[in-house]
Design a protein around this motif. Structure first.
Motif, PDB file in Angstrom:
ATOM      1  N   LEU A 135      38.440   6.717  14.415  1.00  0.00           N
ATOM      2  CA  LEU A 135      37.992   7.990  14.990  1.00  0.00           C
ATOM      3  C   LEU A 135      38.791   9.192  14.462  1.00  0.00           C
ATOM      4  O   LEU A 135      38.219  10.205  14.067  1.00  0.00           O
ATOM      5  CB  LEU A 135      38.060   7.921  16.519  1.00  0.00           C
ATOM      6  CG  LEU A 135      37.624   9.185  17.253  1.00  0.00           C
ATOM      7  CD1 LEU A 135      36.177   9.540  16.959  1.00  0.00           C
ATOM      8  CD2 LEU A 135      37.824   9.037  18.761  1.00  0.00           C
ATOM      9  N   GLU A 136      40.140   9.022  14.457  1.00  0.00           N
ATOM     10  CA  GLU A 136      40.986  10.136  13.996  1.00  0.00           C
ATOM     11  C   GLU A 136      40.614  10.578  12.585  1.00  0.00           C
ATOM     12  O   GLU A 136      40.549  11.754  12.273  1.00  0.00           O
ATOM     13  CB  GLU A 136      42.467   9.693  13.945  1.00  0.00           C
ATOM     14  CG  GLU A 136      42.965   9.090  15.224  1.00  0.00           C
ATOM     15  CD  GLU A 136      43.460  10.170  16.149  1.00  0.00           C
ATOM     16  OE1 GLU A 136      44.566  10.660  15.915  1.00  0.00           O
ATOM     17  OE2 GLU A 136      42.704  10.530  17.093  1.00  0.00           O
ATOM     18  N   LYS A 137      40.397   9.563  11.743  1.00  0.00           N
ATOM     19  CA  LYS A 137      40.068   9.844  10.340  1.00  0.00           C
ATOM     20  C   LYS A 137      38.690  10.488  10.220  1.00  0.00           C
ATOM     21  O   LYS A 137      38.482  11.393   9.411  1.00  0.00           O
ATOM     22  CB  LYS A 137      40.075   8.535   9.534  1.00  0.00           C
ATOM     23  CG  LYS A 137      41.350   8.352   8.764  1.00  0.00           C
ATOM     24  CD  LYS A 137      41.219   7.306   7.693  1.00  0.00           C
ATOM     25  CE  LYS A 137      41.837   7.844   6.411  1.00  0.00           C
ATOM     26  NZ  LYS A 137      41.836   6.895   5.321  1.00  0.00           N
ATOM     27  N   TYR A 138      37.764   9.971  11.022  1.00  0.00           N
ATOM     28  CA  TYR A 138      36.393  10.508  11.045  1.00  0.00           C
ATOM     29  C   TYR A 138      36.431  12.001  11.380  1.00  0.00           C
ATOM     30  O   TYR A 138      35.785  12.819  10.716  1.00  0.00           O
ATOM     31  CB  TYR A 138      35.594   9.720  12.080  1.00  0.00           C
ATOM     32  CG  TYR A 138      34.208  10.241  12.377  1.00  0.00           C
ATOM     33  CD1 TYR A 138      33.121   9.868  11.594  1.00  0.00           C
ATOM     34  CD2 TYR A 138      33.972  11.088  13.465  1.00  0.00           C
ATOM     35  CE1 TYR A 138      31.842  10.323  11.879  1.00  0.00           C
ATOM     36  CE2 TYR A 138      32.707  11.549  13.761  1.00  0.00           C
ATOM     37  CZ  TYR A 138      31.644  11.166  12.971  1.00  0.00           C
ATOM     38  OH  TYR A 138      30.379  11.629  13.257  1.00  0.00           O
ATOM     39  N   ILE A 139      37.228  12.348  12.387  1.00  0.00           N
ATOM     40  CA  ILE A 139      37.322  13.756  12.790  1.00  0.00           C
ATOM     41  C   ILE A 139      37.975  14.570  11.671  1.00  0.00           C
ATOM     42  O   ILE A 139      37.489  15.629  11.283  1.00  0.00           O
ATOM     43  CB  ILE A 139      38.113  13.909  14.114  1.00  0.00           C
ATOM     44  CG1 ILE A 139      37.391  13.175  15.244  1.00  0.00           C
ATOM     45  CG2 ILE A 139      38.332  15.379  14.455  1.00  0.00           C
ATOM     46  CD1 ILE A 139      38.196  13.039  16.523  1.00  0.00           C
TER      47      ILE A 139
END
Ligand SMILES: O=C1C[C@@](O)(C(=O)O)C[C@@H](O)[C@@H]1O
Length: 266
Positions: free
Chosen positions: A105-109
């Motif tokens: 998720l962090e990377k996606y954001i």
């Protein structure tokens, strides 16, 4: 006896969105070509094909890009893609839902934020299931950078009822999406009618701007051709590979849209 209204509805109260040389929500539905290549040069080649095929815009499905994890590279490729596309808009999508691709998720954001910062893409697609807070914050982030946000939701094995589809689109808009998008899979012809009816209901009773819907698979092809009649502002057509079941070849899609829009037919 009054004559039945046979012609296209000309007046819509919905706002349109101007993105580079394209006005989403006005005139004919916009035709978007998905780019699903894995390697850099192939991605650029697919973009050139989309321009040749007179796509209104492209969707870069970066989840297919083998090096999407490398944000520097992805940002740089975005800039090369811009050179190919000229004044045509680019939609950036890292799809996890039903795609077989994943990213923390962090990377996606971060990836989406970096693409919004860089300025080469015009629209970004965020998935509703990432959560309300993620969606809301990302919309604010992107809007500060003058980007258009699509919040999207996919059902790859069924079609929810019309009320549920309408509620999802209302929620997307409430979270800050400029454009809500719903794609569902029909199990029978009635499911296609459900998607079209939900589109029509949302467009008439709730929408203040453009929306995008489609029913996927063979049964859903009708929605990709006729979605505009019910309120959908954009339809996907492919050049080489499709990015979802039921997508038509862009030449066929444009031909059918041309027929529907012949002056003598409207
Ligand atoms: O959301 C969509 C719609 C889509 O799933 C379709 O059914 O055409 C194709 C995807 O590439 C795009 O991101």
């Amino acid at each position: 006896m009054t004559e039945p209204k046979l012609h296209k509805q000309e007046v819509s109260m919905r706002k349109t969105i101007k993105i580079r040389n394209m006005e989403l929500g006005a005139g004919r539905p916009k035709v978007c070509v998905p780019i699903t290549a894995i390697e850099e040069e192939e991605i650029l080649r697919e973009a050139r094909l989309a321009v040749e095929a007179k796509a209104d815009l492209v969707e870069w499905r970066a989840d297919f890009f083998a090096e999407a994890d490398d944000m520097e590279k992805t940002v740089r490729l975005g800039s090369r893609l811009r050179d190919v596309m000229g004044s045509r808009p680019i939609l950036f999508t890292y799809r996890t839902e039903g795609s077989g691709h994943s990213m923390e998720l962090e990377k996606y954001i971060e990836l989406n934020q970096r693409m919004a910062d860089a300025g080469d893409v015009d629209l970004l697609d965020i998935e509703l299931f990432m959560g309300d807070e993620v969606c809301q914050k990302f919309c604010e982030y992107a809007h500060e950078r003058n980007k258009t946000v699509i919040i999207s939701n996919h059902d790859f094995d069924k079609t929810p009822n019309d009320q549920e589809i309408v509620e999802r689109m209302c929620k997307m808009r409430k979270l800050g999406a400029d454009v809500p998008k719903v794609a569902v899979m029909p199990r029978n012809a009635e499911d296609v009618l459900t998607l079209l009816s939900a589109t029509n209901q949302y467009a008439n009773a709730h929408a203040d701007g453009p929306l995008i819907t489609m029913s996927m698979g063979w049964l859903g092809q009708l929605s990709r051709i006729s979605g505009e009649i019910f309120g959908s502002a954009l339809t996907f057509g492919s050049t080489t590979r499709t990015s979802a079941p039921g997508q038509l070849d862009i030449a066929d899609l444009k031909y059918v849209l041309d027929v529907l829009h012949r002056p003598e037919n409207v």
